[in-house]
Design an enzyme around this catalytic site. Sequence first.
Site, PDB file in Angstrom:
ATOM      1  N   GLN A  50     -14.855 -24.820 -38.038  1.00 18.63           N
ATOM      2  CA  GLN A  50     -13.849 -25.436 -37.423  1.00 18.63           C
ATOM      3  C   GLN A  50     -13.908 -26.752 -37.176  1.00 18.63           C
ATOM      4  O   GLN A  50     -15.028 -27.444 -37.052  1.00 18.63           O
ATOM      5  CB  GLN A  50     -13.840 -24.678 -35.960  1.00 18.63           C
ATOM      6  CG  GLN A  50     -12.771 -24.935 -35.069  1.00 18.63           C
ATOM      7  CD  GLN A  50     -11.185 -24.356 -35.341  1.00 18.63           C
ATOM      8  OE1 GLN A  50     -11.205 -23.299 -36.167  1.00 18.63           O
ATOM      9  NE2 GLN A  50     -10.375 -25.421 -35.110  1.00 18.63           N
ATOM     10  N   ASP A  95     -10.371 -22.010 -45.934  1.00 15.49           N
ATOM     11  CA  ASP A  95      -9.419 -23.083 -45.495  1.00 15.49           C
ATOM     12  C   ASP A  95      -8.930 -23.873 -46.682  1.00 15.49           C
ATOM     13  O   ASP A  95      -7.849 -24.559 -46.452  1.00 15.49           O
ATOM     14  CB  ASP A  95     -10.368 -24.058 -44.457  1.00 15.49           C
ATOM     15  CG  ASP A  95     -10.006 -23.885 -43.206  1.00 15.49           C
ATOM     16  OD1 ASP A  95      -8.967 -23.552 -42.666  1.00 15.49           O
ATOM     17  OD2 ASP A  95     -11.245 -24.102 -42.440  1.00 15.49           O
ATOM     18  N   LYS A 109      -9.403 -16.152 -33.891  1.00 14.01           N
ATOM     19  CA  LYS A 109      -9.646 -15.793 -35.465  1.00 14.01           C
ATOM     20  C   LYS A 109     -10.442 -14.329 -35.512  1.00 14.01           C
ATOM     21  O   LYS A 109     -10.344 -13.335 -36.334  1.00 14.01           O
ATOM     22  CB  LYS A 109     -10.190 -16.898 -36.212  1.00 14.01           C
ATOM     23  CG  LYS A 109      -9.294 -17.942 -36.289  1.00 14.01           C
ATOM     24  CD  LYS A 109     -10.011 -19.302 -37.019  1.00 14.01           C
ATOM     25  CE  LYS A 109      -9.051 -20.353 -37.097  1.00 14.01           C
ATOM     26  NZ  LYS A 109      -9.484 -21.700 -37.210  1.00 14.01           N
TER      27      LYS A 109
HETATM   28  N1  GUN Z   1      -8.755 -27.529 -36.828  1.00 12.89           N
HETATM   29  C1  GUN Z   1      -7.474 -27.414 -36.989  1.00 12.89           C
HETATM   30  N2  GUN Z   1      -6.840 -26.734 -37.548  1.00 12.89           N
HETATM   31  C2  GUN Z   1      -7.851 -26.308 -38.559  1.00 12.89           C
HETATM   32  C3  GUN Z   1      -7.739 -25.515 -39.592  1.00 12.89           C
HETATM   33  O1  GUN Z   1      -6.921 -25.207 -40.276  1.00 12.89           O
HETATM   34  N3  GUN Z   1      -9.167 -25.238 -40.066  1.00 12.89           N
HETATM   35  C4  GUN Z   1     -10.289 -25.562 -39.537  1.00 12.89           C
HETATM   36  N4  GUN Z   1     -11.518 -25.269 -40.071  1.00 12.89           N
HETATM   37  N5  GUN Z   1     -10.071 -26.342 -38.376  1.00 12.89           N
HETATM   38  C5  GUN Z   1      -9.060 -26.626 -37.789  1.00 12.89           C
END
Ligand code: GUN
Length: 291
Positions: A96, A119, A52
């Site tokens: 995350q 998100d 990311k």
């Molecule tokens: N863990 C797995 N997929 C995601 C996601 O799309 N966003 C976040 N913040 N954590 C994750």
Amino acid sequence: MNIIDGKKFAENLRKKIAEEVEELKDRTGKVPGLAVVLVGNDPASQVYVANKAKQTKEVGMNSYEHVLTADTSQKDLLHIIKNLNANENVHGILVQLPLPKHISEDAVINAISPEKDVDGFHVVNRGRLITGQDALVPCTPLGCLMLLKDRLFNLEGLHAVVIGRSNIVGKPMAQLLLNEGCTVTVCHSKTKDIKSHTQKADIIVVAVGKPNMLEAEWIKEGATIIDVGINRVTVQAENSNESPTTKLVGDVNFNSCKEKAGGITPVPGGVGPMTIACLLSNTLKAFKAGN
Ligand code: GUN
């Protein structure tokens, strides 16, 4: 060509985002900023967060990484989020998941300012999505929808089956498809005879985490198949002297479905690359809403 190339689509999307970031920088003197918070040292999460950050910088945005130890208290994490909410250089905040067991994911997600919730997990954004208001939408289902609209243009009246009912993928995916005018069936682990539903579907989105669960026999000729699964499986070497290797496979048996499907996403190279591209798209959207 019935293969849906998510990798290519995501590359193009990132290119468009980079161009817009450049324009905005010229016009406003500011660039979008994305803060990513990682708690603990889960290896898969570390890889995601590193990717990311790398892609955020590649499109010209600022990336702020907060890596915290697994014993970080909920109070300390909430304090960091409060500061990020107040930070004018931060337009998107992503925590995350999963978080360590002693921290409430709901409390943390709902502490993020809804305008910075790139998100789309905050209850305000979920409520906005359900009621058809403009919202920040979860990245993976948003990526799936972009691929579907690119392929099928108009989804109105199509029968869509979503397999999986997670908060991250299944539920927002079903809602997005409903908002597009699809007739939506959501199947999950308690559904009786999933095959009887998928055999009637024009669109199937699978997000269950079970390798090869969807076979050709389960689908209608010409159906569009979106495979969200990313499963690492062990492959025995042909020569027994060599040690086994691992590879990524989806939830769809790609080889079995690829001729019968009208369109199908591969794994890797399908939905996966769309998630971060959509995260950047959401960060740009959050920036533009406030600038
Ligand atoms: N863990 C797995 N997929 C995601 C996601 O799309 N966003 C976040 N913040 N954590 C994750």
